[in-house]
Design a protein around this motif. Structure first.
Motif, PDB file in Angstrom:
ATOM      1  N   VAL B  94       0.672  -1.073  -0.180  1.00 21.31           N
ATOM      2  CA  VAL B  94       0.290   0.101   0.123  1.00 21.31           C
ATOM      3  C   VAL B  94       0.850   1.375   0.021  1.00 21.31           C
ATOM      4  N   LEU B  95       2.363   1.083   0.902  1.00 23.32           N
ATOM      5  CA  LEU B  95       2.957   2.146   0.783  1.00 23.32           C
ATOM      6  C   LEU B  95       3.428   2.765  -0.474  1.00 23.32           C
ATOM      7  N   VAL B  96       4.180   1.074  -1.377  1.00 28.96           N
ATOM      8  CA  VAL B  96       4.708   1.630  -2.415  1.00 28.96           C
ATOM      9  C   VAL B  96       3.133   2.725  -3.485  1.00 28.96           C
ATOM     10  N   GLU B  97       2.370   1.352  -2.888  1.00 27.26           N
ATOM     11  CA  GLU B  97       1.065   2.038  -4.051  1.00 27.26           C
ATOM     12  C   GLU B  97       1.023   3.458  -3.764  1.00 27.26           C
ATOM     13  N   LEU B  98       1.282   4.013  -2.928  1.00 27.37           N
ATOM     14  CA  LEU B  98       0.323   5.448  -2.497  1.00 27.37           C
ATOM     15  C   LEU B  98       1.871   6.019  -2.856  1.00 27.37           C
ATOM     16  N   GLY B  99       3.332   5.662  -3.249  1.00 31.41           N
ATOM     17  CA  GLY B  99       4.628   6.305  -3.962  1.00 31.41           C
ATOM     18  C   GLY B  99       5.230   6.979  -2.621  1.00 31.41           C
ATOM     19  N   ILE B 100       5.053   6.322  -1.635  1.00 32.15           N
ATOM     20  CA  ILE B 100       5.676   6.821  -0.585  1.00 32.15           C
ATOM     21  C   ILE B 100       7.031   6.046  -0.133  1.00 32.15           C
ATOM     22  N   LEU B 101       7.139   4.879  -0.789  1.00 37.51           N
ATOM     23  CA  LEU B 101       8.314   4.303  -0.126  1.00 37.51           C
ATOM     24  C   LEU B 101       9.140   4.193  -1.530  1.00 37.51           C
ATOM     25  N   TYR B 112      22.665   4.519 -10.779  1.00 41.03           N
ATOM     26  CA  TYR B 112      21.197   5.092 -10.378  1.00 41.03           C
ATOM     27  C   TYR B 112      20.716   4.358  -9.654  1.00 41.03           C
ATOM     28  N   ARG B 113      20.048   4.820  -8.745  1.00 47.05           N
ATOM     29  CA  ARG B 113      19.049   4.081  -7.781  1.00 47.05           C
ATOM     30  C   ARG B 113      17.652   3.768  -8.518  1.00 47.05           C
ATOM     31  N   SER B 114      17.539   3.004  -7.725  1.00 46.89           N
ATOM     32  CA  SER B 114      16.208   1.770  -8.800  1.00 46.89           C
ATOM     33  C   SER B 114      15.408   2.491  -7.332  1.00 46.89           C
ATOM     34  N   SER B 115      13.585   2.542  -7.268  1.00 47.97           N
ATOM     35  CA  SER B 115      12.679   2.676  -6.667  1.00 47.97           C
ATOM     36  C   SER B 115      12.760   1.335  -6.090  1.00 47.97           C
ATOM     37  N   LEU B 116      13.025   0.294  -6.413  1.00 54.10           N
ATOM     38  CA  LEU B 116      13.168  -0.906  -5.535  1.00 54.10           C
ATOM     39  C   LEU B 116      14.220  -1.196  -4.014  1.00 54.10           C
ATOM     40  N   ASN B 117      15.469  -0.611  -4.603  1.00 54.01           N
ATOM     41  CA  ASN B 117      15.822  -0.180  -3.678  1.00 54.01           C
ATOM     42  C   ASN B 117      15.783   0.696  -2.457  1.00 54.01           C
ATOM     43  N   VAL B 118      15.100   1.685  -2.490  1.00 54.79           N
ATOM     44  CA  VAL B 118      14.389   2.773  -1.418  1.00 54.79           C
ATOM     45  C   VAL B 118      13.048   1.635  -0.833  1.00 54.79           C
TER      46      VAL B 118
END
Lengths: 130, 147
Positions: B94-101, B112-118
């Motif tokens: 849910v937090l990933v879906e909302l863009g928070i993570l 490069y930084r991947s959103s997966l790594n965030v």
């Protein structure tokens, strides 16, 4: 994704968070009672399945509403998730409609039965002396 | 009318695991679906079993007698395990879906930084919490409850 699907997906996520709270409370009552005993949830002793505890919980209005909400949100979250999984398999348009109708009727039927059983359990609990 | 590109989902259900060589989130995706389906199956039956309390003590105790002990204890613990995993992994989703993570958008500058790594540290924390919850639940199921 249509606007309708976006709304349903948003409700799916919101239902998941609500279930997390309600099912967490349910697990605390039924399965973590030994580690974290809360006397108000099981006033008649350690066994949450003991009839006296079932009656005591059944008298509480908050338990009845919590159960009905859990059944409603749980059915929506689960059946909508199943619908998404089935739709990913690319069924024909007619089969998609059939899946939606069957899951909707199943969900509504189980919700009505679950809600009725919660209210009936409260009526029965209030009629038991003690 | 613009041409709509169709993706045939060639692998079907097998694609849940065989869709590609992805990171640990791929396996969590698989487990999230399996535990979700398991919980749904249990939930539909559970509504009927629990409704027996509406008919009085005898019916309740008869219904509980049918689903107590032996394989049912193990099955019930597996439901608890599925709940712990599905709930905490679902919170991450849910937090990933909302863009928070996923982190803020930035220029593609090497490395490069991947959103997966965030989101990954949060994923690790959620899985540790799920593991702790499962161990505590197991202690309650098999030691304190005396099964």
């Amino acid at each position: 994704m249509s606007m309708k699907d976006t709304k349903l997906w948003t409700w799916h996520m919101a239902a998941g968070v609500i279930i997390l709270v309600l099912l967490g409370a349910h697990m605390l009552t039924m399965h973590l009672n030994g580690v974290l005993p809360i006397e108000s949830l099981n006033p008649a002793g350690d066994d949450p399945l003991d009839w006296a505890n079932v009656v005591a919980r059944g008298r509480e209005v908050s338990q009845v509403f919590g159960y009905i909400f859990l059944v409603g949100f749980g059915l929506f979250h689960g059946l909508y998730g199943l619908r998404n999984i089935l739709f990913e398999l690319n069924p024909a348009a007619g089969l998609k409609r059939l899946i939606s109708v069957v899951l909707l009727l199943l969900g509504l039927g189980l919700f009505v039965y679950g809600a009725w059983s919660a209210v009936a359990a409260r009526t029965m609990a209030l009629s038991v002396s003690g | 009318m613009p041409e709509v590109k169709k993706y045939p989902n060639r692998l079907g259900i097998k694609g849940w695991l065989l869709g590609g060589k992805w990171g640990p989130e791929r396996y969590l995706y698989f487990l999230h679906r399996v535990t979700g389906l398991g919980l749904l199956f249990y939930f539909l039956i559970h509504i009927f079993v629990v409704s027996s309390r509406s008919f009085g003590q005898e019916q309740w105790e008869t219904a509980m007698g049918r689903v107590t002990g032996g394989i049912f204890v193990v099955g019930e613990f597996l439901v608890f395990v599925a709940f712990a995993f599905h709930a905490l992994n679902g919170l991450r989703l849910v937090l990933v879906e909302l863009g928070i993570l996923t982190g803020k958008a930035e220029d593609p500058v090497f490395p490069y930084r991947s959103s997966l790594n965030v989101q990954r540290p949060f994923m690790i924390v959620m899985m540790i919490l799920a593991a702790i919850l499962i161990v505590v639940g197991g202690y309650d199921f098999f030691v304190l409850a005396g099964h």
